[in-house]
Write an enzyme that holds these catalytic residues in place. Structure first.
Site, PDB file in Angstrom:
ATOM      1  N   HIS A 282      10.961 -32.227 -35.166  1.00 16.00           N
ATOM      2  CA  HIS A 282      12.051 -32.770 -35.041  1.00 16.00           C
ATOM      3  C   HIS A 282      12.235 -33.846 -35.659  1.00 16.00           C
ATOM      4  O   HIS A 282      12.056 -34.133 -36.904  1.00 16.00           O
ATOM      5  CB  HIS A 282      13.587 -32.552 -34.494  1.00 16.00           C
ATOM      6  CG  HIS A 282      14.730 -32.925 -34.557  1.00 16.00           C
ATOM      7  ND1 HIS A 282      15.661 -32.215 -35.509  1.00 16.00           N
ATOM      8  CD2 HIS A 282      15.494 -34.206 -34.759  1.00 16.00           C
ATOM      9  CE1 HIS A 282      16.530 -33.113 -35.309  1.00 16.00           C
ATOM     10  NE2 HIS A 282      16.702 -34.253 -35.118  1.00 16.00           N
ATOM     11  N   GLU A 283      11.812 -34.933 -34.823  1.00 17.87           N
ATOM     12  CA  GLU A 283      11.511 -35.727 -34.699  1.00 17.87           C
ATOM     13  C   GLU A 283      10.519 -36.595 -35.145  1.00 17.87           C
ATOM     14  O   GLU A 283      10.916 -37.674 -36.588  1.00 17.87           O
ATOM     15  CB  GLU A 283      11.213 -36.791 -33.295  1.00 17.87           C
ATOM     16  CG  GLU A 283      12.498 -36.509 -32.004  1.00 17.87           C
ATOM     17  CD  GLU A 283      14.149 -37.002 -33.051  1.00 17.87           C
ATOM     18  OE1 GLU A 283      13.598 -38.032 -33.260  1.00 17.87           O
ATOM     19  OE2 GLU A 283      14.651 -36.024 -32.310  1.00 17.87           O
ATOM     20  N   HIS A 286      11.708 -36.405 -38.831  1.00 17.52           N
ATOM     21  CA  HIS A 286      12.530 -37.714 -39.225  1.00 17.52           C
ATOM     22  C   HIS A 286      11.525 -38.881 -39.293  1.00 17.52           C
ATOM     23  O   HIS A 286      11.790 -39.861 -40.642  1.00 17.52           O
ATOM     24  CB  HIS A 286      13.400 -38.293 -38.055  1.00 17.52           C
ATOM     25  CG  HIS A 286      15.036 -38.275 -37.482  1.00 17.52           C
ATOM     26  ND1 HIS A 286      15.237 -38.459 -38.735  1.00 17.52           N
ATOM     27  CD2 HIS A 286      14.587 -37.338 -36.838  1.00 17.52           C
ATOM     28  CE1 HIS A 286      16.541 -37.553 -38.273  1.00 17.52           C
ATOM     29  NE2 HIS A 286      16.427 -36.729 -37.221  1.00 17.52           N
ATOM     30  N   GLU A 312      18.797 -36.180 -41.510  1.00 17.38           N
ATOM     31  CA  GLU A 312      19.120 -35.417 -40.672  1.00 17.38           C
ATOM     32  C   GLU A 312      18.331 -34.048 -41.239  1.00 17.38           C
ATOM     33  O   GLU A 312      17.911 -32.880 -40.799  1.00 17.38           O
ATOM     34  CB  GLU A 312      19.863 -34.809 -40.603  1.00 17.38           C
ATOM     35  CG  GLU A 312      20.446 -35.556 -38.721  1.00 17.38           C
ATOM     36  CD  GLU A 312      19.304 -35.175 -37.409  1.00 17.38           C
ATOM     37  OE1 GLU A 312      18.836 -35.841 -37.167  1.00 17.38           O
ATOM     38  OE2 GLU A 312      19.086 -33.794 -37.181  1.00 17.38           O
TER      39      GLU A 312
HETATM   40 ZN    ZN Z   1      17.625 -35.862 -35.669  1.00 18.96          ZN
END
Ligand code: ZN
Length: 519
Positions: A282-283, A286, A312
């Site tokens: 997830h990170e 980003h 997101e």
């Molecule tokens: Zn996030």
């Protein structure tokens, strides 16, 4: 299409080739560079506070942060910048990037100049202390210890929103607009209404299906140092560049960036290995977004992701649409088994993928499965609306929070640490932020639907070619930074306005198949 794909490249040539001698924009530039430098320093302190800073540094660092914030405010809302900006708004012949930078600077100036400097400073100092107060309250499961601070934060947030509000604009809409342009309460009520209508019954059907998913093997016996090795491997596998970024640890995983060559992310290593595994993917999503911003935009006011929701969308795209697809694991599951032989030797890839896609309502948002995640966000959206628009008493939050969890997810927190104190956002003064998490998931689903029409997505994953997918996202989204807003980027990419039906269809399709419950 060609025009769109060329845009950033063209800007770069214009920006390099054309010296606007005496141009107002050229005069404005050094001021904006100073402002960016102050912002970068503030970001670095923030990162440091969450990772390495010693406990007792808090109040002292807060002073420094307060002073830097005032410098920043003086610069951006002060005289030279103010008049240069108004001249720039009239200036002709600016490139798209320059126009966007002026637009962002004007917005920032308006946001800052409406707040009296003493209030701004007091708020900055409050916020730099409040995360520590929140962390301590959470540790002690003591909402009362945080309530007075939260009350002060809300007081300032409402006050500041009031300064910024256009005539007749609701305060919560002002806050929402800060994170996601074009998504006011009116639009979000509709969006969350759709999710509530479609996802709550889907969750019930899954719970009634009687399908049991074995997940016991995901927990325990995964040493942190091995998890770290896996985290680094996965980050690199999906495209995180360790020469432009670092991976550290913090209680609440997050990503921050100083510019496109210094992107920092954190994760945490938990007993359940899939928690850190997916948090790092997830990170990475980003981070890949920030690393993909065009060089000519970085270190300017448009040199970062377009919005919180768009951010997101990229993290969730990598985490869920890429990372939870069985095809993704086909080339790398043996690596996972090799790292944790005692745990995974006898677990098939299929069973592993089923386990990491299990639907199970829980109390913690960051641990939520892909399906119930948006319901956690829905709860926060409803409560923020009440706090800001209806003057809800802070003291009533824990009870209301628990009631809503019971209503939507069928479970009730036993203490505030697993309830209202779990997220850092309110302690940071980030009201209006939460909806972007759910919007991001919906943006991602719309992008995936578009991409799956034009490429063999599964085959690319099976061949380990995440790069092709990443480059497609970079071409349509990442490199533009904040040049264009999220609705425009989404429309330019998919040819369609924001349409949350894609998200609902994606979830229904995926979980219908996994749980054998059909449409
Ligand atoms: Zn996030």
């Amino acid at each position: 299409m060609a025009d769109k794909n060329m845009a950033v490249g063209k800007e770069s040539e214009k920006m390099k080739g054309k010296q606007k001698a005496g141009g107002t924009y050229e005069k404005l530039k050094p001021y904006l560079e100073q402002a960016m430098a102050l912002q970068t320093a503030l970001m670095l302190f923030e990162w440091d506070n969450e990772t390495l800073a010693p406990k007792k540094a808090g109040p002292y660092t807060a002073k420094v942060q307060g002073a830097l914030s005032v410098l920043y405010q003086d610069l951006m809302a002060g005289e030279p910048v103010k008049s240069l900006l108004s001249q720039c708004q009239e200036e002709e012949g600016l490139t798209e990037a320059e126009r966007a930078i002026v637009r962002e600077a004007v917005e920032e100036k308006e946001r800052l100049e409406c707040i009296p400097p003493d209030e701004y400073r007091a708020f900055q100092e409050l916020v730099s202390k409040s995360t520590r107060i929140w962390a301590k309250a959470r540790e002690g499961q003591d909402f009362e210890a945080f309530a007075p601070t939260l009350e002060k934060i809300i007081f300032y947030q409402k006050k500041f929103a009031g300064y910024r509000a256009k005539k007749g604009q609701k305060l919560y809409d002002v806050m929402l607009d800060h994170y996601e342009k074009g998504f006011s309460m009116e639009k979000l009520d509709e969006f969350f209404g759709l999710l509530k209508k479609e996802l709550v019954p889907l969750l019930h059907r899954i719970q009634d299906s009687g399908v049991e998913v074995e997940t016991g093997f995901l927990k325990g016996g995964y040493p942190p140092e091995k998890q770290r090795e896996l985290a680094e491997y996965l980050a690199e596998y999906v495209g995180f560049d360790f020469e432009k970024g670092v991976l550290s640890e913090s209680a609440h995983p997050f990503t921050t960036n100083l510019h496109n060559h210094d992107v920092r992310m954190t994760t945490h290593y938990k007993e359940r290995m899939d928690s850190s595994l997916f948090s790092v993917i997830h990170e990475s999503g980003h981070a890949i977004y920030e690393m993909g911003v065009a060089d000519e935009l970085t270190q300017t006011l448009v040199g970062q992701g377009a919005s919180m929701g768009m951010h997101e969308s990229q993290s969730r795209f990598f985490e869920n649409i890429v990372g939870r697809d069985e095809a993704f694991w086909e080339p790398i599951y043996p690596k996972l088994q090799e790292l944790f032989p005692e745990k995974l030797r006898d677990v098939s890839r299929k069973d592993f993928v089923r386990a990491v896609n299990q639907v199970q309502p829980g109390l913690i948002r960051t641990e939520a499965d892909e399906l119930t995640y948006s319901l956690h966000v829905l709860i926060r959206y409803e409560l923020e609306k009440q706090l800001i628009e209806d003057g809800l008493d802070v003291e009533k939050l824990p009870g209301l929070w628990a009631d809503k969890y019971e209503e939507y997810l069928g479970i009730r927190p036993q203490n505030p640490a697993e309830g209202v104190l779990q997220d850092i956002h309110w302690a940071q003064g980030s009201f209006g932020y939460f909806p972007s998490y759910a919007l991001g998931s919906a943006f991602a689903a719309q992008m995936a639907a578009f991409m799956k029409k034009s490429m063999d997505f599964g085959e690319l994953l099976r061949k380990g070619e995440v790069k092709v997918i990443r480059e497609t996202l970079r071409g349509h989204i990442h490199r533009f930074g904040k040049l264009r807003d999220s609705r425009r980027l989404l429309k330019d990419m998919t040819g369609e306005d924001f349409n949350p039906q894609y998200y609902v269809e994606y979830l229904k399709g995926k979980y219908g198949e996994l749980y054998g419950i059909g449409g």
